[in-house]
Design an enzyme around this catalytic site. Structure first.
Site, PDB file in Angstrom:
ATOM      1  CG  HIS A  90      -2.139  -1.003   1.040  1.00 39.79           C
ATOM      2  ND1 HIS A  90      -3.242  -0.738   0.619  1.00 39.79           N
ATOM      3  CD2 HIS A  90      -2.133  -2.342   1.354  1.00 39.79           C
ATOM      4  CE1 HIS A  90      -3.987  -1.780   0.739  1.00 39.79           C
ATOM      5  NE2 HIS A  90      -3.176  -2.796   1.124  1.00 39.79           N
TER       6      HIS A  90
ATOM      7  CG  ASP B 214       0.048   9.062   1.070  1.00 39.27           C
ATOM      8  OD1 ASP B 214      -0.047   8.153   1.421  1.00 39.27           O
ATOM      9  OD2 ASP B 214      -0.511  10.306   1.158  1.00 39.27           O
TER      10      ASP B 214
HETATM   11  P1  ADQ Z   1      -3.183   5.924   4.857  1.00 42.23           P
HETATM   12  O1  ADQ Z   1      -1.642   6.312   4.947  1.00 42.23           O
HETATM   13  O2  ADQ Z   1      -3.801   5.513   5.872  1.00 42.23           O
HETATM   14  O3  ADQ Z   1      -3.226   4.737   3.829  1.00 42.23           O
HETATM   15  P2  ADQ Z   1      -5.111   7.277   2.811  1.00 42.23           P
HETATM   16  O4  ADQ Z   1      -4.935   6.589   1.361  1.00 42.23           O
HETATM   17  O5  ADQ Z   1      -5.358   8.916   2.798  1.00 42.23           O
HETATM   18  O6  ADQ Z   1      -3.847   7.167   3.809  1.00 42.23           O
HETATM   19  O7  ADQ Z   1      -6.255   6.585   3.531  1.00 42.23           O
HETATM   20  C1  ADQ Z   1      -6.793   6.873   4.792  1.00 42.23           C
HETATM   21  C2  ADQ Z   1      -8.116   6.599   4.847  1.00 42.23           C
HETATM   22  O8  ADQ Z   1      -8.763   6.867   6.265  1.00 42.23           O
HETATM   23  C3  ADQ Z   1      -9.097   7.560   3.846  1.00 42.23           C
HETATM   24  O9  ADQ Z   1     -10.333   6.659   3.169  1.00 42.23           O
HETATM   25  C4  ADQ Z   1      -9.689   8.495   4.518  1.00 42.23           C
HETATM   26  O10 ADQ Z   1     -10.822   9.184   4.384  1.00 42.23           O
HETATM   27  C5  ADQ Z   1      -9.731   8.003   6.108  1.00 42.23           C
HETATM   28  N1  ADQ Z   1      -9.524   8.904   6.896  1.00 42.23           N
HETATM   29  C6  ADQ Z   1      -8.399   9.834   7.293  1.00 42.23           C
HETATM   30  N2  ADQ Z   1      -8.342  10.545   8.114  1.00 42.23           N
HETATM   31  C7  ADQ Z   1      -9.598  10.395   8.722  1.00 42.23           C
HETATM   32  C8  ADQ Z   1     -10.156  10.958   9.752  1.00 42.23           C
HETATM   33  N3  ADQ Z   1      -9.781  12.058  10.515  1.00 42.23           N
HETATM   34  N4  ADQ Z   1     -11.451  10.415  10.320  1.00 42.23           N
HETATM   35  C9  ADQ Z   1     -11.852   9.436   9.329  1.00 42.23           C
HETATM   36  N5  ADQ Z   1     -11.640   8.892   8.277  1.00 42.23           N
HETATM   37  C10 ADQ Z   1     -10.165   9.288   8.120  1.00 42.23           C
HETATM   38  C11 ADQ Z   1      -2.077   3.870   3.302  1.00 42.23           C
HETATM   39  C12 ADQ Z   1      -1.120   4.349   2.378  1.00 42.23           C
HETATM   40  C13 ADQ Z   1      -1.702   5.446   1.324  1.00 42.23           C
HETATM   41  C14 ADQ Z   1      -2.781   4.304   0.522  1.00 42.23           C
HETATM   42  C15 ADQ Z   1      -3.561   3.622   1.467  1.00 42.23           C
HETATM   43  C16 ADQ Z   1      -4.502   2.430   0.763  1.00 42.23           C
HETATM   44  O11 ADQ Z   1      -0.201   5.104   3.045  1.00 42.23           O
HETATM   45  O12 ADQ Z   1      -0.749   5.942   0.502  1.00 42.23           O
HETATM   46  O13 ADQ Z   1      -3.625   5.191  -0.319  1.00 42.23           O
HETATM   47  O14 ADQ Z   1      -2.946   2.928   2.478  1.00 42.23           O
HETATM   48  O15 ADQ Z   1      -3.711   1.711  -0.095  1.00 42.23           O
END
Ligand code: ADQ
Length: 468
Positions: free
Chosen positions: A154, A362
């Protein structure tokens, strides 16, 4: 159809009829429901029982266990999050290496494989997720497990020069070659892996993505993770809560909102983003009182020192910005450390004029895709996106910025806040086409299809036969 067995570091059972939260959980849950199977991993408890606990909801069995404090420290806090996470995000300066933590990491992978083995049927396909579980397939092979095993990373896969900073990199990436299929978020990540296999291992790489190294045949391909755009569109348009508050300042004057949502992590570029907002208010004073920035950043890994320091730095910055610019009836920055319900986030995304997503690195960044999918097609907002987010490869119609360029980001914010409707629509439509072309279903289906399909070895043998 054979069953699917998903293995991920963290597993939170989802009751039938309840919504899964976050991209990974939604994608994996739907796949499990379609063909039935097992979701195996850590239940999040520290010092909890190492016994496997099983609960079944519909056709999905959740098989979870706790970790001892020692294993939590070595495997999770240690090698996974203090060595691999920073190095895979190009932050060698923040990484540390302790041999005992690496050993603990390997030990937990071994224990997981041993506990999964009795639950397996010969035709199950196993889909393993993320950097916590790189040696998992190798441990399965050692136990004689012959099932198809796929791995999806990921987070980014960095250039070999960075990776080789991990002292046991040879041993670690040798274990990665035991998977039948390795999935990456972007072509840049897959290419970096190919470079590592060619240069460090002297492995063979075919034009179709199959590779041979350490006597193993496997495939490495790109599967960009995504979102369900229609579902987000619906959730966002139905949300009638706080959204009304956005768009006005404290005395009801119109006010544009910039929104950012991230886990509180140094890879997300939060400090640089606060500096850019400060720069916007300084360079373009006409935006003062007319804009507010909402940063939602729930704490994560709060028992790791680097994360505690980052939190303190952000609080100082936030205080500085509000102290400098705020007026009795205007608060320029709202910095919230809480998690929010998904429907609330989608509603806020729709109401905000600008989505500011500027990680330093990311893997993908689902927030960027969620922000776009949540927009009102008749009056969409503007996505300002870091070139170092995996999502920038697909969402090239965003305003692409370099998160190390503070003035550049402030200028992009200014441009976003002023962008005319026609340009906003054009960019939005282009990004929505990209998201629809490769949504979350496509991510999951293509990975599982490839994992169930002919193995790299079979393809190689068939090609050799055809060539004769
Ligand atoms: P993350 O680093 O956690 O994931 P991201 O891809 O942005 O980052 O996913 C976060 C998820 O959590 C999103 O669906 C978002 O809406 C939710 N989220 C974030 N902050 C929140 C909050 N305050 N309250 C509720 N929900 C929240 C890792 C990798 C990323 C990759 C994902 C998926 O670091 O690059 O995109 O996995 O593969």
């Amino acid at each position: 159809m054979s069953r699917l067995v998903v293995v991920s570091n963290r597993v939170a059972p989802i009751k039938e009829g309840k919504a899964a939260a976050g991209g990974l959980a939604i994608g994996v849950y739907d796949a499990l429901r379609a063909c039935g199977g097992i979701w195996f991993g850590w239940n999040g408890e520290v010092s909890g029982s190492a016994e496997l606990q099983q609960e079944t909801h519909g056709n999905i069995t959740y098989a979870t266990r706790g970790l001892s404090k020692r294993h939590y420290d070595m495997y999770y806090r240690g090698f996974a999050n203090a060595t691999l996470w920073p190095i895979f995000h190009y932050r060698i300066d923040l990484a540390r290496y302790r041999r005992e933590e690496y050993e603990g990491y390997c030990q937990v992978n071994r224990m997981f494989a041993e506990q999964l083995q009795p639950l397996l049927r010969p035709d199950d396909v196993i889909w393993v997720h993320d950097y916590h579980l790189i040696p998992f397939a190798e441990e399965c092979r050692r136990l004689g497990i012959r099932n198809r095993i796929g791995f999806f990373l990921h987070i980014p896969f960095p250039a070999p020069e960075i990776l080789t900073a991990i002292p046991p990199h040879n041993e670690l990436f040798k274990t990665l070659c035991s998977y039948d299929l390795i999935g990456f978020q972007t072509e840049v990540d897959r290419q970096a892996f190919e470079d590592y296999i060619r240069r460090e291992v002297r492995g063979l790489v075919d034009s179709d993505g199959s590779m041979t190294a350490y006597g193993h045949n496997f495939r490495a391909k790109v599967y960009p993770i995504s979102v369900m755009p229609d579902e987000i569109q619906q959730t966002a348009s139905r949300y009638k809560g706080r959204r009304n508050l956005i768009g006005c300042n404290a005395v009801g004057e119109p006010c544009q909102t910039i929104i950012s949502v991230d886990r509180l992590d140094y890879s997300k570029g939060l400090i640089e983003r606060f500096c850019a907002y400060d720069e916007l208010l300084q360079r373009f004073p006409e935006h003062r009182r007319n804009v507010q920035f909402v940063q939602i950043a729930p704490t994560s890994r709060s028992d790791v020192k680097t994360y505690q320091t980052l939190r303190q730095q952000l609080e100082t910055h936030a205080g500085h910005i509000n102290g400098r610019y705020a007026e009795l009836d205007w608060m320029p920055l709202h910095y919230l450390n809480r998690s929010h319900e998904r429907r609330v986030l989608m509603g806020l995304f729709r109401a905000a004029s600008v989505g500011l997503v500027t990680p330093l690195r990311d893997g993908m960044n689902l927030v960027a895709k969620e922000y776009v999918a949540a927009q009102n097609p008749e009056n969409p907002g503007v996505l300002v996106l870091s070139r170092f987010a995996g999502a920038a490869h697909e969402l090239s119609a965003a305003l692409i910025v370099n998160p190390y360029d503070i003035i550049g980001m402030a200028e992009a914010l200014d441009r976003a806040l002023r962008m005319p409707l026609a340009e906003r629509k054009e960019r939005y439509e282009s990004m929505m086409r990209a998201i629809r072309r490769a949504d979350l279903n496509a991510w999951r289906d293509s990975f599982i299809r490839d994992l169930r399909g002919p193995s790299a070895r079979t393809v190689r043998v068939e090609r050799a036969i055809r060539a004769v």
